[in-house]
Design an enzyme around this catalytic site. Structure first.
Site, PDB file in Angstrom:
ATOM      1  N   ASP A 253     -36.971  -7.488  51.003  1.00  0.00           N
ATOM      2  CA  ASP A 253     -36.563  -6.093  50.856  1.00  0.00           C
ATOM      3  C   ASP A 253     -37.423  -5.379  49.814  1.00  0.00           C
ATOM      4  O   ASP A 253     -37.900  -6.002  48.865  1.00  0.00           O
ATOM      5  CB  ASP A 253     -35.077  -6.045  50.443  1.00  0.00           C
ATOM      6  CG  ASP A 253     -34.460  -4.678  50.705  1.00  0.00           C
ATOM      7  OD1 ASP A 253     -35.090  -3.847  51.394  1.00  0.00           O
ATOM      8  OD2 ASP A 253     -33.343  -4.428  50.213  1.00  0.00           O
TER       9      ASP A 253
ATOM     10  N   ASN B 142     -32.395  -1.997  62.109  1.00  0.00           N
ATOM     11  CA  ASN B 142     -33.681  -1.368  61.774  1.00  0.00           C
ATOM     12  C   ASN B 142     -34.199  -0.415  62.859  1.00  0.00           C
ATOM     13  O   ASN B 142     -35.109   0.375  62.612  1.00  0.00           O
ATOM     14  CB  ASN B 142     -34.755  -2.421  61.453  1.00  0.00           C
ATOM     15  CG  ASN B 142     -34.614  -3.025  60.063  1.00  0.00           C
ATOM     16  OD1 ASN B 142     -35.069  -4.133  59.795  1.00  0.00           O
ATOM     17  ND2 ASN B 142     -33.968  -2.302  59.151  1.00  0.00           N
TER      18      ASN B 142
END
Ligand code: FPP
Length: 240
Positions: free
Chosen positions: A19, A67
């Site tokens: 991340d 996503n």
């Protein structure tokens, strides 16, 4: 560092939520895509580092079922990056004698990406020094839904007896069938949540959260995570 590595008990399986690529790039005044490119290079380096240390299993969260909500431009950048990465990964598989498996619902990916996945999984199928799982279009709940659907089909077909389904039977229907549960989960870039990653498999895993963004996460950061893992009381160990 080598001395230290010898004394530390290495986790058998490390899972990583990669991340912070976007924020890392933004902080440098660069587009998010630059963060993904550097993040991708870092993953290649990390893979070699872990292979050289003797880590047996590595699983990374590269693209989640959520996503798809990102902008079309960013999705295109990421898919192009995966395209190139899957080709380059064949060399990594050779170098590290590493079997590569993609987990997630790959049926939603472009046909050429699916073809590259088949090639990579096929060419690396015989390696057994390291096992590398890449989660692409992966969601823990989606994985469980797909597993339950196939399991129900097999019960209906009489392949699995009706009645209570034990965990060890259910696990065989997950994308991670045959892969031991992670011992250590690392999430970079400050967030402290699972974001739908390996919901079943992380039940007994130690969690390590760091503010360091993924493109800045290097070997000393990994060693810090492993040291922390060593300092914890693993009452359950690999046996759960
Ligand atoms: C997190 O950054 C990363 C991703 C969404 C996935 C992409 C991962 C890579 C490109 C690393 C390489 C992986 C492979 C398999 C090639 P973010 O965009 O969520 O960052 P932010 O939270 O700062 O916005």
């Amino acid at each position: 560092m080598a001395e230290q590595t010898k004394e530390l008990k290495l986790p058998n399986h490390i899972a990583i939520i990669l991340d912070g690529n976007g924020r890392w790039a933004k902080a440098k005044g660069m587009p998010r895509s630059y963060g993904h490119i550097v993040g991708c290079d870092n993953l290649e380096k990390m893979c070699d580092i872990m292979a050289d240390m003797g880590i047996r299993y590595l699983t990374v969260y590269a693209f989640s079922t959520e996503n798809w909500k990102r902008s079309a431009d960013e999705i295109k950048v990421l898919m192009d990056l995966f395209r190139k990465y899957l080709k380059r990964c064949e060399r990594k598989a050779e170098r590290n004698h590493m079997r590569v498996k993609i987990i997630g619902d790959t049926s939603a990916l472009e046909p050429d990406i699916q073809e590259s996945i088949r090639e990579l999984e096929g060419m690396s199928a015989g390696y057994d020094r390291m096992f590398f799982q890449i989660a692409l279009n992966y969601g823990g709940r989606d994985e469980i839904e797909r597993a339950v659907t196939r399991l129900a089909d097999d019960v209906r077909a009489g392949k699995i007896p009706e009645g209570r389904i034990r965990g060890d039977v259910f696990e065989q229907y997950l994308d991670t069938a045959g892969i031991p549960d992670p011992d250590l989960l690392i999430r970079t870039s400050g967030e402290m949540r699972l974001s739908n990653f390996l919901l079943w498999q992380l039940a007994y895993t130690e969690f390590y959260f760091t503010d360091t963004a993924w493109p800045d996460f290097h070997k000393p950061d990994l060693m810090k995570a492993i040291e922390k893992y060593n300092s914890r009381d693993r009452r359950y160990g690999n046996a759960k």
